[in-house]
Write a protein that holds these residues in place. Structure first.
Motif, PDB file in Angstrom:
ATOM      1  N   GLN A 168      -0.196  -1.347   6.624  1.00 54.72           N
ATOM      2  CA  GLN A 168      -1.547  -1.314   6.054  1.00 54.72           C
ATOM      3  C   GLN A 168      -1.642  -1.977   4.683  1.00 54.72           C
ATOM      4  O   GLN A 168      -2.726  -2.347   4.239  1.00 54.72           O
ATOM      5  N   MET A 169      -0.520  -2.135   3.997  1.00 57.97           N
ATOM      6  CA  MET A 169      -0.548  -2.412   2.570  1.00 57.97           C
ATOM      7  C   MET A 169      -1.256  -3.708   2.185  1.00 57.97           C
ATOM      8  O   MET A 169      -2.089  -3.728   1.276  1.00 57.97           O
ATOM      9  N   VAL A 170      -0.934  -4.804   2.845  1.00 54.04           N
ATOM     10  CA  VAL A 170      -1.500  -6.091   2.446  1.00 54.04           C
ATOM     11  C   VAL A 170      -3.013  -6.097   2.643  1.00 54.04           C
ATOM     12  O   VAL A 170      -3.779  -6.492   1.746  1.00 54.04           O
ATOM     13  N   ALA A 171      -3.449  -5.638   3.798  1.00 58.36           N
ATOM     14  CA  ALA A 171      -4.889  -5.622   4.082  1.00 58.36           C
ATOM     15  C   ALA A 171      -5.615  -4.647   3.159  1.00 58.36           C
ATOM     16  O   ALA A 171      -6.745  -4.914   2.735  1.00 58.36           O
ATOM     17  N   LEU A 172      -4.979  -3.529   2.834  1.00 51.37           N
ATOM     18  CA  LEU A 172      -5.601  -2.565   1.924  1.00 51.37           C
ATOM     19  C   LEU A 172      -5.743  -3.156   0.527  1.00 51.37           C
ATOM     20  O   LEU A 172      -6.797  -3.030  -0.110  1.00 51.37           O
TER      21      LEU A 172
END
Length: 335
Positions: A168-172
């Motif tokens: 999830q990290m990059v998109a978040l």
């Protein structure tokens, strides 16, 4: 730092140690290991594990996810140390399980007076004080899926730690950045965090906190619950409280800026008598002063006391301050 204090800033901080503690015996296990009262479900506490002699062994942020489920967050450098502390104290009846999820989750730190406005564009979950007060945890919805949000941070501002899976990290991050563009969001680094935490006198593990000092030495009295019937180090702390601590932890500011901040373990003097050591030093861009955090003998802890710190061979005049040096009522954190 200006953005964190006056607007909004974001920090990608993947290194936190993250450990899940679950099972029917989880509460009793942690309650005995920690000198601090455990939080209620959905709430967060800063807690301390001690040695039998009452000295500080570990520091955790504890989130109570459910009655028998806890999420522990520690310093990045303490992963194996903290796992050892937790594993050595595990009951043998199988009532408690530990799971190290450090590698499974990252964390984004979103802070500043505008952080609620930015985060509200990323989630439909309520972020107001009634629904999501300071020192609480909520699972919030986002376009990338549910994210564990902790309303706590190390810089002393309105803000959230967002703990999300690696997937999830990059998109978040991208979603938060886009939402923050109209608010002039900026990236923040760890050196900025270190300066900001000095304003609030937040301790650093293995610098300001280590096994040579007790929580009373470290002026962490509010995190010790002696009404608990038992915890590791309790007898030693009861004896220390009766006799008085040998040290107290205080903030100081240099009377003149000088050319350097206090280095780690710089000696603190009253006249010709060495009466303490500085464990942190740095420039506060908020206060426009050089700040030092130090252990001193109790008779020198009062705000306004005039002392000297030896900085690279030169004595520099300093004045003991009142903790915290900035936002003493935590109004910004609660805003």
């Amino acid at each position: 730092m200006h953005a964190a204090r006056n607007g909004v800033a974001i920090l990608d901080l993947p290194g936190f140690t993250k450990i899940e503690v679950k099972g029917p015996g989880a509460f009793a296990y942690l309650d005995n290991l920690l000198c601090t009262k455990l939080p209620k479900v959905g709430r967060i506490s800063l807690v301390y594990a001690l040695l039998p002699d009452g000295k500080v062994l570990s520091e955790f942020t504890v989130v109570r996810v459910a009655e028998d489920s806890f999420y522990l967050v520690g310093a990045a450098s303490s992963e194996w140390h903290d796992l050892d502390v937790l594993e050595m104290a595990l009951p043998t009846d199988g009532s408690v399980t530990l799971k190290n999820v450090t590698k499974d989750y990252g964390s984004l730190i979103l802070v500043g007076p505008r952080s609620r406005e930015v985060l509200s564009q990323v989630t439909t979950s309520a972020l107001d004080n009634a629904a999501f007060p300071w020192l609480s945890m909520r699972m919030i919805d986002t376009a990338v899926g549910p994210v564990r949000a902790l309303r706590v941070n190390y810089v002393g501002e309105l803000g959230w730690e967002l703990h999300a899976s690696n997937e999830q990290m990059v998109a978040l991050y991208d979603a938060i950045w886009k939402a923050g563009e109209n608010h002039q969001i900026v990236d923040m680094g760890i050196y900025a965090v270190d300066s900001l935490r000095l304003d609030k006198c937040y301790r650093g593990w293995k610098g300001d906190l280590e096994i040579g000092f007790s929580p009373f030495d470290a002026s962490l009295d509010r995190f010790v619950d002696l009404t608990k019937p038992a915890f590791v180090g309790r007898d030693a702390l009861i004896a220390e409280k009766a006799a008085g601590s040998k040290w107290r932890f205080v903030p100081m500011t240099l009377d003149e800026d000088g050319d350097a901040d206090a280095p780690f373990c710089a000696s603190v003097f009253s006249g010709e008598k060495r009466i303490g050591i500085a464990t942190s030093g740095g420039w506060s861009f908020t206060l426009n002063k050089s700040v030092a955090l130090a252990y001193v003998r109790p008779e020198f802890e009062a705000a306004g006391t005039k002392l000297e710190i030896e900085i690279f061979g030169e004595r520099k005049k300093a004045t003991v301050g009142q903790e915290p040096l900035f936002d003493p009522r935590n109004e910004r954190l609660r805003s």
